[in-house]
Design an enzyme around this catalytic site. Structure first.
Site, PDB file in Angstrom:
ATOM      1  N   TYR A 125       2.860 -10.754  -9.820  1.00 15.53           N
ATOM      2  CA  TYR A 125       3.140  -9.766  -8.772  1.00 15.53           C
ATOM      3  C   TYR A 125       2.708 -10.346  -7.432  1.00 15.53           C
ATOM      4  CZ  TYR A 125       3.222  -5.512  -6.034  1.00 15.53           C
ATOM      5  OH  TYR A 125       3.509  -4.589  -5.054  1.00 15.53           O
ATOM      6  N   ASP A 178      -1.011 -17.753  -4.926  1.00  9.77           N
ATOM      7  CA  ASP A 178      -1.259 -16.392  -4.456  1.00  9.77           C
ATOM      8  C   ASP A 178      -2.647 -15.981  -4.930  1.00  9.77           C
ATOM      9  OD1 ASP A 178      -1.394 -13.784  -3.808  1.00  9.77           O
ATOM     10  OD2 ASP A 178       0.493 -13.181  -4.768  1.00  9.77           O
ATOM     11  N   LYS A 202      -7.235  -8.550  -0.229  1.00 11.60           N
ATOM     12  CA  LYS A 202      -8.259  -7.909  -1.080  1.00 11.60           C
ATOM     13  C   LYS A 202      -9.713  -8.313  -0.762  1.00 11.60           C
ATOM     14  CE  LYS A 202      -4.763  -6.608  -4.306  1.00 11.60           C
ATOM     15  NZ  LYS A 202      -4.509  -5.520  -5.159  1.00 11.60           N
TER      16      LYS A 202
HETATM   17  N1  PMP Z   1      -0.289 -10.682  -4.629  1.00 15.03           N
HETATM   18  C1  PMP Z   1      -1.051 -10.325  -5.669  1.00 15.03           C
HETATM   19  C2  PMP Z   1      -1.494 -11.368  -6.647  1.00 15.03           C
HETATM   20  C3  PMP Z   1      -1.427  -8.991  -5.839  1.00 15.03           C
HETATM   21  O1  PMP Z   1      -2.178  -8.652  -6.881  1.00 15.03           O
HETATM   22  C4  PMP Z   1      -1.008  -8.029  -4.888  1.00 15.03           C
HETATM   23  C5  PMP Z   1      -1.369  -6.564  -5.007  1.00 15.03           C
HETATM   24  N2  PMP Z   1      -1.927  -6.142  -6.159  1.00 15.03           N
HETATM   25  C6  PMP Z   1      -0.210  -8.463  -3.826  1.00 15.03           C
HETATM   26  C7  PMP Z   1       0.120  -9.797  -3.706  1.00 15.03           C
HETATM   27  C8  PMP Z   1       0.256  -7.504  -2.784  1.00 15.03           C
HETATM   28  O2  PMP Z   1      -0.825  -7.101  -2.012  1.00 15.03           O
HETATM   29  P1  PMP Z   1      -0.796  -5.741  -1.161  1.00 15.03           P
HETATM   30  O3  PMP Z   1      -0.836  -4.635  -2.168  1.00 15.03           O
HETATM   31  O4  PMP Z   1      -2.015  -5.830  -0.317  1.00 15.03           O
HETATM   32  O5  PMP Z   1       0.440  -5.734  -0.372  1.00 15.03           O
END
Ligand code: PMP
Length: 437
Positions: free
Chosen positions: A143, A246, A274
């Site tokens: 994701y 990521d 995060k």
């Molecule tokens: N990349 C990863 C690995 C994630 O886990 C998430 C959200 N859980 C995102 C991108 C997207 O981040 P955001 O919810 O802050 O847009």
């Protein structure tokens, strides 16, 4: 139900009248008993009825120190005395970038965004601009945010919808995604060394980037097999494809320098959000001078009104300072290890087969998995999701907030005390016994 929920339920009914499904993010909806949280402190949440919960969801991962951490709050309040946003660079942005460059191997330049979604979106553009190619390879179950380019074959795809393991198909998460975005995405399976090699060989000349969650933070924290991240690196180097790690979930959580440090492999671009700012909205794209060097006015666009805002930057400055100069992450790891080990003991005693996956700061628990060592998304979907949900609902009513679905990992923070872990394990034991009965 063992505790009062009247106020919480009534407040959620109000939310339903003004927000679709009463939530600000689809992932937060858990039915009519979706919680409404009044406040949080340290490792705890309180709902509208003042029921307390030990929190292992931690806002889907950002809370690495604890909710409302006083050291972070102090820095934000100080920063706000001078305003929050200017059409100019300010010193806190520089401070955070310097800290990131010091901590994260492979990060030589930093640009800011406001969410993980934005950070990966910008990273894709940078990679496309750098290579002058358009396609992107992603892993099934990975994701990377809510936008159309990336909402393919995420952890929420239905079991059995992914096509042949040899040639996975692109599965959209949503209506409203323009058809042409399908042609820009190539899907392969995590830990499939051979499949990835084949995909790269056939498509590399059109492929700008390979984007990977270095451990599957949205699929029970599944770990890469030894050599898999290096395999990605080697293929990207061989074919001139930009490797994007990521680190939105792993960054400043599984090690001070994130997965780049933990797995000892350097990517070309990294995305962070995060834990970078302990719950405040700051995200970042980091990378080599070479690849980040394409960003230039009139050439490659990157930015946004709120990028580098002082609240986020002050929170990140304080958070990174704490992570760098204290043993906060060692504490997180120690508590997580105890929880993993204790849960395993409870399940073994109850005769429930299980697999515990991931890293102590962010781990997954799979009940009755079909394979002994789950290694990819399809293995996770073969575990007993209903049994997990039954136990999770019992835990919730006993005051322990865990996900209802094992795809989202357990998150630990510095504020989880030894007593919190022991209380959780006692409640886990009770929940497992109740469900077994
Ligand atoms: N990349 C990863 C690995 C994630 O886990 C998430 C959200 N859980 C995102 C991108 C997207 O981040 P955001 O919810 O802050 O847009």
């Amino acid at each position: 139900m063992n505790r009062p929920y009247a106020q919480t339920r009534a407040t959620f009914q109000k939310a339903l009248k003004v927000m679709p499904f009463g939530v600000s993010s689809n992932f937060r909806y858990t039915g009519d008993d979706t919680l409404v949280v009044k406040r949080a402190e340290g490792a705890y949440l309180w709902d509208m009825d003042d029921n307390r919960y030990i929190d292992y969801r931690l806002a889907f991962g950002p809370i690495i120190l604890g909710h409302g951490d006083k050291r972070v709050t102090k820095r934000i309040v100080e920063a706000l005395e001078d305003g929050n946003l200017y059409a100019h660079t300010h010193p806190l942005e520089i401070d955070v970038a310097e800290r990131m460059i010091r901590l994260c191997p492979g990060v030589e330049k930093v640009r800011y965004a406001n969410s993980g979604t934005e950070a990966t979106m910008h990273a894709l553009r940078i990679a496309r601009a750098y290579t002058n190619r358009e396609k992107v390879i992603k892993f099934e179950g990975g994701y990377h945010g809510f936008y159309d380019y990336m909402l393919w074959s995420t952890a929420n795809m239905p079991a059995g919808s992914g096509g042949s393991p040899r040639s996975p198909i692109q599965v959209p998460l949503s209506s409203g995604m323009p058809g042409p975005t399908r042609d820009l995405i190539l899907i392969t399976r995590f830990n499939d060394f051979e499949g990835l090699g084949r995909l790269m060989k056939d498509n590399a000349h059109q492929t700008a980037a390979m984007i990977v969650e270095p451990m599957l933070g949205n699929v029970a924290g599944l770990m890469p097999e030894p050599g898999f991240i290096q395999h990605i690196r080697d293929l990207c180097t061989k074919y001139g494809v930009v490797m994007i790690m990521d680190e939105v979930k792993t960054g400043f959580r599984i090690a001070k320098g994130g997965a780049g440090e933990y797995f000892g492999v350097k990517a070309d671009l990294y995305t962070y959000a995060k834990s970078l700012a302990n719950g405040y909205p700051l995200a970042a794209i980091g990378g080599s001078n070479e690849v980040m060097g394409v960003i230039a006015p009139g050439q490659v666009a990157q930015g946004g009104t709120y990028c580098g805002n002082a609240v986020g930057a002050a929170a990140a400055s304080a958070t990174l300072e704490i992570l760098e100069t204290t043993d906060a992450l060692a504490t997180v790891e120690k508590r997580g290890k105890r929880l993993m080990q204790g849960m395993s003991e409870v399940l073994t005693e109850a005769g429930i087969s299980h697999a515990i996956t991931g890293h102590p700061a962010m781990f997954g628990l799979l009940l009755e998995p079909r394979v002994e060592k789950p290694r990819e998304f399809r293995d996770v979907m073969g575990s007993n999701l209903n049994l997990f949900e039954e136990i999770a609902l019992q835990m919730l009513d006993m005051g322990v907030d865990i996900e209802l679905d094992p795809r989202e990992p357990f998150f630990l923070c510095e504020a989880h005390s030894e007593q919190d872990i022991e209380e959780t394990l006692n409640k886990f034991n009770d929940a497992v016994k109740r469900v077994k009965r």
